[in-house]
Scaffold this active site. Sequence first.
Site, PDB file in Angstrom:
ATOM      1  N   GLY A  11      32.925  19.117  61.401  1.00 21.97           N
ATOM      2  CA  GLY A  11      34.083  18.977  60.527  1.00 21.97           C
ATOM      3  C   GLY A  11      35.271  18.478  61.303  1.00 21.97           C
ATOM      4  O   GLY A  11      35.844  19.209  62.112  1.00 21.97           O
ATOM      5  N   GLY A  13      38.231  17.208  59.999  1.00 21.73           N
ATOM      6  CA  GLY A  13      39.417  17.041  59.167  1.00 21.73           C
ATOM      7  C   GLY A  13      40.657  17.350  59.979  1.00 21.73           C
ATOM      8  O   GLY A  13      40.667  17.230  61.203  1.00 21.73           O
ATOM      9  N   THR A  14      41.712  17.775  59.299  1.00 17.86           N
ATOM     10  CA  THR A  14      42.967  18.009  60.018  1.00 17.86           C
ATOM     11  C   THR A  14      42.825  19.102  61.068  1.00 17.86           C
ATOM     12  O   THR A  14      43.397  19.010  62.152  1.00 17.86           O
ATOM     13  CB  THR A  14      44.084  18.383  59.036  1.00 17.86           C
ATOM     14  OG1 THR A  14      43.698  19.549  58.298  1.00 17.86           O
ATOM     15  CG2 THR A  14      44.358  17.246  58.068  1.00 17.86           C
ATOM     16  N   VAL A  15      42.044  20.148  60.772  1.00 22.21           N
ATOM     17  CA  VAL A  15      41.898  21.242  61.728  1.00 22.21           C
ATOM     18  C   VAL A  15      40.990  20.833  62.878  1.00 22.21           C
ATOM     19  O   VAL A  15      41.322  21.052  64.058  1.00 22.21           O
ATOM     20  CB  VAL A  15      41.354  22.504  61.035  1.00 22.21           C
ATOM     21  CG1 VAL A  15      41.120  23.616  62.066  1.00 22.21           C
ATOM     22  CG2 VAL A  15      42.319  22.980  59.964  1.00 22.21           C
ATOM     23  N   GLU A 131      39.340  34.082  63.890  1.00 20.80           N
ATOM     24  CA  GLU A 131      40.789  34.251  63.816  1.00 20.80           C
ATOM     25  C   GLU A 131      41.419  33.260  62.840  1.00 20.80           C
ATOM     26  O   GLU A 131      42.400  33.572  62.158  1.00 20.80           O
ATOM     27  CB  GLU A 131      41.410  34.069  65.200  1.00 20.80           C
ATOM     28  CG  GLU A 131      42.878  34.415  65.281  1.00 20.80           C
ATOM     29  CD  GLU A 131      43.145  35.896  65.063  1.00 20.80           C
ATOM     30  OE1 GLU A 131      43.697  36.237  63.987  1.00 20.80           O
ATOM     31  OE2 GLU A 131      42.816  36.695  65.941  1.00 20.80           O
ATOM     32  N   ILE A 138      48.543  33.351  62.665  1.00 23.26           N
ATOM     33  CA  ILE A 138      48.906  34.738  62.960  1.00 23.26           C
ATOM     34  C   ILE A 138      47.702  35.447  63.571  1.00 23.26           C
ATOM     35  O   ILE A 138      46.629  35.468  62.963  1.00 23.26           O
ATOM     36  CB  ILE A 138      49.347  35.480  61.681  1.00 23.26           C
ATOM     37  CG1 ILE A 138      50.506  34.751  60.998  1.00 23.26           C
ATOM     38  CG2 ILE A 138      49.742  36.908  62.004  1.00 23.26           C
ATOM     39  CD1 ILE A 138      50.891  35.350  59.652  1.00 23.26           C
ATOM     40  N   LYS A 207      40.188  36.712  51.978  1.00 21.11           N
ATOM     41  CA  LYS A 207      40.819  37.094  53.239  1.00 21.11           C
ATOM     42  C   LYS A 207      40.984  38.606  53.335  1.00 21.11           C
ATOM     43  O   LYS A 207      40.769  39.200  54.395  1.00 21.11           O
ATOM     44  CB  LYS A 207      42.174  36.385  53.366  1.00 21.11           C
ATOM     45  CG  LYS A 207      42.047  34.873  53.466  1.00 21.11           C
ATOM     46  CD  LYS A 207      43.399  34.180  53.335  1.00 21.11           C
ATOM     47  CE  LYS A 207      43.267  32.664  53.403  1.00 21.11           C
ATOM     48  NZ  LYS A 207      44.560  31.974  53.155  1.00 21.11           N
TER      49      LYS A 207
END
EC number: 1.1.1.3
Length: 439
Positions: A11, A13-15, A131, A138, A207
Amino acid sequence: MALPLKIGIAGLGTVGAGVVRMLARRGDVIAARIGRPVEVVAVSARDRSRNRDCDLSGMRWYDDAVELARDPDIDVFVELIGGHDGVAKAAVEAAIAAGHDIATANKALLAHHGVALARAAEEKGVGIHFEAAVAGGIPVIKTLREALLGNEITRVSGILNGTCNYILTRMQEEGLSFDTCLDQAQQLGYAEADPTFDVDGFDTAHKLSLLAALAFGVKPDPDAIHVEGIRTITLADIEAADELGYRIKLLGVAARTGHAVELRVHPTMVPKHWPIAQVSGVTNAVAIDGDAVALTLVGPGAGSDATASAVVADLCDVAAGRGGAPFGWRAETLRPAEKAAIQRHEGGYYIRLAAVDRPGTAAAIARHMAEQNISLESIMQHRRGRPHGGERAESAEDPAPVVLITYATNEDAVRRAIDAIDLDGVIASPPQVIRIEKD
């Protein structure tokens, strides 16, 4: 210096691209601090020609993420595909079977399959690090899994969805409707074209299920969570909350109640002076209450850099040999999360009624509240025709907006009182009920 930790990323993408850039930019510092380089050696993405603003030269490319997961020359498989089934699940299972550690930002995958994946990882002696799956940048996972082990956690609550917090903030600060704020969030890329997962509370529930597992040792299970979204919140509610000294936030709450754990996601009125009430925009916040320490963590809940930072932190933990059971408890010891009946919830309530203008209406409302032993802290009534600051002239036929604030009571009593009021025919539309968190 030890041999490099070799990374495969599925993957880009942006991350994923953000992780590549961050490791390139901070690689020397990371290696110096943990005594081992961290290198991306293989990647998987659907489009090889796309410009991702990062150097991918020299990396092995895979069209199939599952094949990347089986690559014998990687140490850690980073899953940034998303989705709780399909390729993401198959690739993570394949990576565990191949003996690779996992780093993922996929809260849905872990919420639905976390116990089975944790059990498989423990049997293979590898770790699952996530995380990045909760609250972006955070470090709440590490805080619950490691930093607060000396505490008995009694409650974890927070703003876990930036889209909802952006919408509620804009409504409060600009006096805009929910639909207008949602449209702006979509234009800015904060909300998907189909915003259901965010605004109806399901993202927060996924979450919260992970935080509850870490804090209380219950199995991640979104179906055990009472979930309400923010679609019904109006400017009338925003303005009433402000007048009463509150802000409305979509909170995920996991709280120990006796021998059970109450899990709920819903709009909540919180006092203005609370730190979490002052968190605006797309920012996230998590409050953790322990018997020794209580703290609130605030920071960016999404975005390329914030999420990439969390992924890189996990990779550094693997490189440094830091690990343990994925949820801080061995999978075999996690107990089922029983769905707590929301009817048993106790606390204060905000109730907004569109009361019809005829003799006996106020008496009927008061009588039914008294029948359920509900004590009222305050009653607030706005002028007819201006339930949320509008300028339309009053009409005798307009319902009169009445806001009731209760002292501590239980949900079942509130619902019975409202049902009885409705049967009396003294309200013109479905009432609004919002739970209140108080000092």
